[in-house]
Design a protein around this motif. Structure first.
Motif, PDB file in Angstrom:
ATOM      1  N   ASP A   1       0.979  -1.307  -0.072  1.00 32.66           N
ATOM      2  CA  ASP A   1      -0.089   0.012   0.065  1.00 32.66           C
ATOM      3  C   ASP A   1       1.037   1.273  -0.037  1.00 32.66           C
ATOM      4  O   ASP A   1       0.392   2.498   0.112  1.00 32.66           O
ATOM      5  CB  ASP A   1      -1.072  -0.176   1.322  1.00 32.66           C
ATOM      6  N   LYS A   2       2.008   1.345  -0.201  1.00 32.28           N
ATOM      7  CA  LYS A   2       2.999   2.421  -0.184  1.00 32.28           C
ATOM      8  C   LYS A   2       2.440   3.700  -0.727  1.00 32.28           C
ATOM      9  O   LYS A   2       2.475   4.715  -0.476  1.00 32.28           O
ATOM     10  CB  LYS A   2       4.472   2.086  -0.251  1.00 32.28           C
ATOM     11  N   SER A   3       2.377   3.270  -2.256  1.00 30.58           N
ATOM     12  CA  SER A   3       2.222   4.493  -3.136  1.00 30.58           C
ATOM     13  C   SER A   3       0.805   5.040  -2.851  1.00 30.58           C
ATOM     14  O   SER A   3       0.617   6.005  -2.773  1.00 30.58           O
ATOM     15  CB  SER A   3       1.898   3.646  -4.564  1.00 30.58           C
ATOM     16  N   ASP A   4      -0.349   4.290  -2.524  1.00 32.34           N
ATOM     17  CA  ASP A   4      -1.563   4.721  -1.971  1.00 32.34           C
ATOM     18  C   ASP A   4      -1.344   5.620  -0.848  1.00 32.34           C
ATOM     19  O   ASP A   4      -1.997   6.685  -0.520  1.00 32.34           O
ATOM     20  CB  ASP A   4      -2.626   3.784  -1.919  1.00 32.34           C
ATOM     21  N   PHE A   5      -0.631   4.906   0.224  1.00 34.62           N
ATOM     22  CA  PHE A   5      -0.394   5.793   1.413  1.00 34.62           C
ATOM     23  C   PHE A   5       0.231   7.067   1.363  1.00 34.62           C
ATOM     24  O   PHE A   5      -0.214   7.885   1.817  1.00 34.62           O
ATOM     25  CB  PHE A   5       0.418   4.851   2.323  1.00 34.62           C
ATOM     26  N   VAL A   6       1.279   7.032   0.312  1.00 36.56           N
ATOM     27  CA  VAL A   6       2.026   8.539   0.160  1.00 36.56           C
ATOM     28  C   VAL A   6       1.005   9.257  -0.528  1.00 36.56           C
ATOM     29  O   VAL A   6       1.185  10.527   0.094  1.00 36.56           O
ATOM     30  CB  VAL A   6       3.441   8.169  -0.859  1.00 36.56           C
ATOM     31  N   ALA A   7       0.043   8.950  -1.378  1.00 37.42           N
ATOM     32  CA  ALA A   7      -0.867   9.878  -1.851  1.00 37.42           C
ATOM     33  C   ALA A   7      -1.968  10.409  -0.777  1.00 37.42           C
ATOM     34  O   ALA A   7      -2.126  11.811  -0.869  1.00 37.42           O
ATOM     35  CB  ALA A   7      -1.726   9.031  -3.157  1.00 37.42           C
ATOM     36  N   CYS A   8      -2.193   9.603   0.115  1.00 37.68           N
ATOM     37  CA  CYS A   8      -3.328  10.050   1.114  1.00 37.68           C
ATOM     38  C   CYS A   8      -2.342  10.868   1.986  1.00 37.68           C
ATOM     39  O   CYS A   8      -3.061  12.035   2.582  1.00 37.68           O
ATOM     40  CB  CYS A   8      -3.759   8.755   1.790  1.00 37.68           C
ATOM     41  N   LEU A   9      -1.321  10.514   2.424  1.00 38.65           N
ATOM     42  CA  LEU A   9      -0.436  11.449   3.181  1.00 38.65           C
ATOM     43  C   LEU A   9      -0.222  12.693   2.717  1.00 38.65           C
ATOM     44  O   LEU A   9      -0.396  13.720   3.483  1.00 38.65           O
ATOM     45  CB  LEU A   9       1.010  10.771   3.582  1.00 38.65           C
ATOM     46  N   CYS A  10       0.137  12.907   1.516  1.00 39.39           N
ATOM     47  CA  CYS A  10       0.071  14.229   0.914  1.00 39.39           C
ATOM     48  C   CYS A  10      -1.146  14.847   0.865  1.00 39.39           C
ATOM     49  O   CYS A  10      -1.073  16.180   1.084  1.00 39.39           O
ATOM     50  CB  CYS A  10       0.679  14.168  -0.542  1.00 39.39           C
ATOM     51  N   LYS A  11      -2.278  14.361   0.823  1.00 35.93           N
ATOM     52  CA  LYS A  11      -3.625  15.071   0.562  1.00 35.93           C
ATOM     53  C   LYS A  11      -3.629  15.460   2.149  1.00 35.93           C
ATOM     54  O   LYS A  11      -4.268  16.727   2.295  1.00 35.93           O
ATOM     55  CB  LYS A  11      -4.631  13.962   0.245  1.00 35.93           C
ATOM     56  N   GLU A  12      -3.605  14.528   3.043  1.00 35.54           N
ATOM     57  CA  GLU A  12      -3.752  15.168   4.575  1.00 35.54           C
ATOM     58  C   GLU A  12      -3.149  16.434   4.719  1.00 35.54           C
ATOM     59  O   GLU A  12      -3.222  17.413   5.618  1.00 35.54           O
ATOM     60  CB  GLU A  12      -3.416  14.057   5.670  1.00 35.54           C
ATOM     61  N   ILE A  13      -1.724  16.343   4.434  1.00 34.39           N
ATOM     62  CA  ILE A  13      -0.534  17.316   4.666  1.00 34.39           C
ATOM     63  C   ILE A  13      -1.287  18.772   3.973  1.00 34.39           C
ATOM     64  O   ILE A  13      -1.372  19.971   4.603  1.00 34.39           O
ATOM     65  CB  ILE A  13       0.611  17.089   4.090  1.00 34.39           C
ATOM     66  N   ILE A  14      -1.767  18.479   2.876  1.00 39.78           N
ATOM     67  CA  ILE A  14      -2.412  19.558   2.129  1.00 39.78           C
ATOM     68  C   ILE A  14      -3.587  20.238   2.763  1.00 39.78           C
ATOM     69  O   ILE A  14      -3.726  21.551   2.902  1.00 39.78           O
ATOM     70  CB  ILE A  14      -2.677  19.351   0.538  1.00 39.78           C
ATOM     71  N   ASP A  15      -4.530  19.189   3.371  1.00 36.01           N
ATOM     72  CA  ASP A  15      -5.765  19.490   3.648  1.00 36.01           C
ATOM     73  C   ASP A  15      -5.677  20.279   5.056  1.00 36.01           C
ATOM     74  O   ASP A  15      -6.401  21.086   5.404  1.00 36.01           O
ATOM     75  CB  ASP A  15      -6.488  18.255   3.915  1.00 36.01           C
ATOM     76  N   ARG A  16      -4.377  20.103   5.704  1.00 28.92           N
ATOM     77  CA  ARG A  16      -4.190  20.856   6.877  1.00 28.92           C
ATOM     78  C   ARG A  16      -3.215  21.953   7.100  1.00 28.92           C
ATOM     79  O   ARG A  16      -2.761  22.445   7.910  1.00 28.92           O
ATOM     80  CB  ARG A  16      -3.864  19.854   7.888  1.00 28.92           C
ATOM     81  N   LYS A  17      -3.213  22.479   5.962  1.00 31.57           N
ATOM     82  CA  LYS A  17      -2.119  23.323   5.617  1.00 31.57           C
ATOM     83  C   LYS A  17      -2.370  24.809   6.465  1.00 31.57           C
ATOM     84  O   LYS A  17      -1.417  25.368   6.620  1.00 31.57           O
ATOM     85  CB  LYS A  17      -1.916  23.873   4.218  1.00 31.57           C
ATOM     86  N   ASP A  18      -3.756  24.991   6.488  1.00 31.65           N
ATOM     87  CA  ASP A  18      -3.932  26.177   7.592  1.00 31.65           C
ATOM     88  C   ASP A  18      -3.828  26.183   8.970  1.00 31.65           C
ATOM     89  O   ASP A  18      -4.125  26.993   9.587  1.00 31.65           O
ATOM     90  CB  ASP A  18      -5.425  26.829   7.008  1.00 31.65           C
ATOM     91  N   THR A  19      -3.773  24.856   9.462  1.00 34.02           N
ATOM     92  CA  THR A  19      -3.613  24.693  10.758  1.00 34.02           C
ATOM     93  C   THR A  19      -2.629  25.538  11.629  1.00 34.02           C
ATOM     94  O   THR A  19      -3.027  25.985  12.768  1.00 34.02           O
ATOM     95  CB  THR A  19      -3.516  23.166  10.915  1.00 34.02           C
ATOM     96  N   LEU A  20      -1.578  25.629  10.945  1.00 36.69           N
ATOM     97  CA  LEU A  20      -0.562  26.433  12.021  1.00 36.69           C
ATOM     98  C   LEU A  20      -0.675  27.970  11.579  1.00 36.69           C
ATOM     99  O   LEU A  20       0.077  28.859  12.391  1.00 36.69           O
ATOM    100  CB  LEU A  20       0.788  26.033  11.468  1.00 36.69           C
ATOM    101  N   ASN A  21      -1.538  28.503  11.192  1.00 42.99           N
ATOM    102  CA  ASN A  21      -1.994  29.908  10.813  1.00 42.99           C
ATOM    103  C   ASN A  21      -0.661  30.642  10.636  1.00 42.99           C
ATOM    104  O   ASN A  21      -0.274  31.759  10.928  1.00 42.99           O
ATOM    105  CB  ASN A  21      -2.691  30.520  12.273  1.00 42.99           C
ATOM    106  N   GLY A  22       0.105  29.953   9.711  1.00 42.91           N
ATOM    107  CA  GLY A  22       1.170  30.705   9.230  1.00 42.91           C
ATOM    108  C   GLY A  22       2.536  30.489   9.901  1.00 42.91           C
ATOM    109  O   GLY A  22       3.569  31.019   9.809  1.00 42.91           O
ATOM    110  N   GLU A  23       2.410  29.796  11.269  1.00 43.91           N
ATOM    111  CA  GLU A  23       3.482  29.531  11.984  1.00 43.91           C
ATOM    112  C   GLU A  23       4.516  28.960  11.424  1.00 43.91           C
ATOM    113  O   GLU A  23       4.377  28.017  10.812  1.00 43.91           O
ATOM    114  CB  GLU A  23       3.271  28.892  13.217  1.00 43.91           C
ATOM    115  N   ALA A  24       6.056  29.240  11.495  1.00 45.14           N
ATOM    116  CA  ALA A  24       7.002  28.553  10.961  1.00 45.14           C
ATOM    117  C   ALA A  24       7.148  27.428  11.627  1.00 45.14           C
ATOM    118  O   ALA A  24       6.914  26.991  12.601  1.00 45.14           O
ATOM    119  CB  ALA A  24       8.219  29.499  11.020  1.00 45.14           C
TER     120      ALA A  24
END
Length: 374
Positions: free
Chosen positions: A28-51
């Motif tokens: 499942d590695k390829s599918d996992f990497v795709a889902c992981l990247c989606k989660e990373i993008i979906d949560r991009k505003d969580t840190l409110n710009g914090e470095a």
């Protein structure tokens, strides 16, 4: 500044003591990497710009990912988060996964710190723990890491192992110190529910070591590492000056961090969340944009207990001023337990902090429990 943790849930085989979420399947590695990247993008505003100050790839076995897999993840991180102040980028590696080519790939991705799960330099003990590398491979992995340009290498060791002699433990410590690594994480073996070791303990196939053995092995560890200039900055973590794990330190000092992947935890005061520990469910829910995590708001009692747990584990200690800003009932309870422990010489007060006495550090978990509010 914040930290990012990425959980890679794949292993080739499961170690007898390990209770971290992982699966013995790589399909499942390829599918996992795709889902992981989606989660990373979906949560991009969580840190409110914090470095972001630190990134840590853990597992599981992150070194089972190819350069192509890692590149996809790293590219997404750089595209959607402020990594302009990134100081430390760690990946956990298994000794028999790495070669000079792979290490070069890691450096090209910007990874500047390795955490190597060695656990022992004794082949008998490695076999007992069901590790898939041997002592020679561990030695070679560290040497290759140094030759490839990594100057921040951490290794894991385990003590308190049934039937491991003091001489065998000393030999592993000496070998580790002789390799010139900058950081050593040394953990006492624990029998976690659900692990092979725990099941064998309940069947009386294994027996926990006596407390006197644990104390002796811990004392030897502390003595030898201090002799070589290592700082015991946290109960299980030791480093040469300036080589503290910045990522792990962010957990202990209450910084914000995001966790991506199945079972990964995130923290942003006063809330905490954790992803489900099931790869199939995680991928399904991420793809279908359903909820794949649980969430809680920390109560005042949670904040108190967390301040105790995180503070007493470190050489810095618990900041008394932090406790003194909590509820009166918590302050009264803390002061009562503090007086008792100072009298017992398990803790001491210094420069506004309460710390565990040097010769009591192996009892830190018991001391922390004494301070907890149920």
């Amino acid at each position: 500044m914040a930290g990012i943790y990425i959980h890679i849930p794949f292993c080739i085989q499961k170690c007898g003591y390990c209770d971290f979420y992982s699966i013995i399947r790589l399909t499942d590695k390829s599918d996992f990497v795709a889902c992981l990247c989606k989660e990373i993008i979906d949560r991009k505003d969580t840190l409110n710009g914090e470095a972001v100050k630190t990134i840590y790839f853990g597992g599981g076995t992150p070194s089972l990912l190819s350069k192509q897999d890692l590149t996809k993840i790293v590219d997404v991180l750089f595209a959607h988060y402020d990594l302009s102040k990134l100081e430390e980028f760690t990946i956990e590696v298994n000794p028999d996964d790495i070669n000079m080519s792979y290490l070069t790939d890691l450096r090209e991705l910007g990874i500047n710190r390795l955490s190597m799960g060695i656990q022992s330099f004794n082949n008998k003990i490695l076999t007992f723990m069901n590790r898939r590398h041997n002592a020679a491979e561990a030695l070679q992995a560290v040497e290759l890491s140094k030759r490839s340009g990594f100057d921040n290498v951490s290794i894991d060791l385990i003590y308190g192992i049934p039937n491991m002699s003091l001489q065998e433990w000393e030999s592993s410590i000496d070998t580790a110190l002789g390799m010139g690594v900058q950081h050593i994480s040394a953990y006492h073996l624990t029998f976690e529910p659900g692990t092979v070791f725990y099941k064998n303990l309940k069947k009386n196939i294994l027996k926990e070591v006596d407390d006197s053995v644990s104390v002796e092995q811990h004392a030897l560890l502390i003595h030898k590492l201090k002799e070589k200039g290592f700082i015991d900055y946290e109960i299980s973590n030791f480093c040469q000056p300036g080589f503290e794990s910045k990522h792990n330190s962010s957990y202990w000092n209450g910084s914000n961090y995001l966790g991506f992947g199945p079972s990964a935890h995130s923290y942003s005061a006063p809330s905490r969340r954790w992803n489900i520990s099931d790869l199939k469910e995680y991928m399904k829910k991420v793809q279908e944009e359903e909820c794949y995590f649980e969430f809680e708001i920390l109560s005042e009692k949670d904040k108190y207990n967390e301040a105790i747990m995180l503070g007493l584990r470190t050489n810095k200690g618990v900041e008394l001023n932090v406790i003194n800003q909590m509820k009166d009932e918590f302050i009264l309870f803390f002061n009562e337990i503090m007086k008792k422990n100072i009298k017992l010489k398990t803790t001491f007060e210094q420069d506004g902090y309460l710390k565990v006495c040097f010769d009591q550090k192996i009892l830190t978990d018991q001391i922390i429990t004494d301070f907890f509010i149920a």
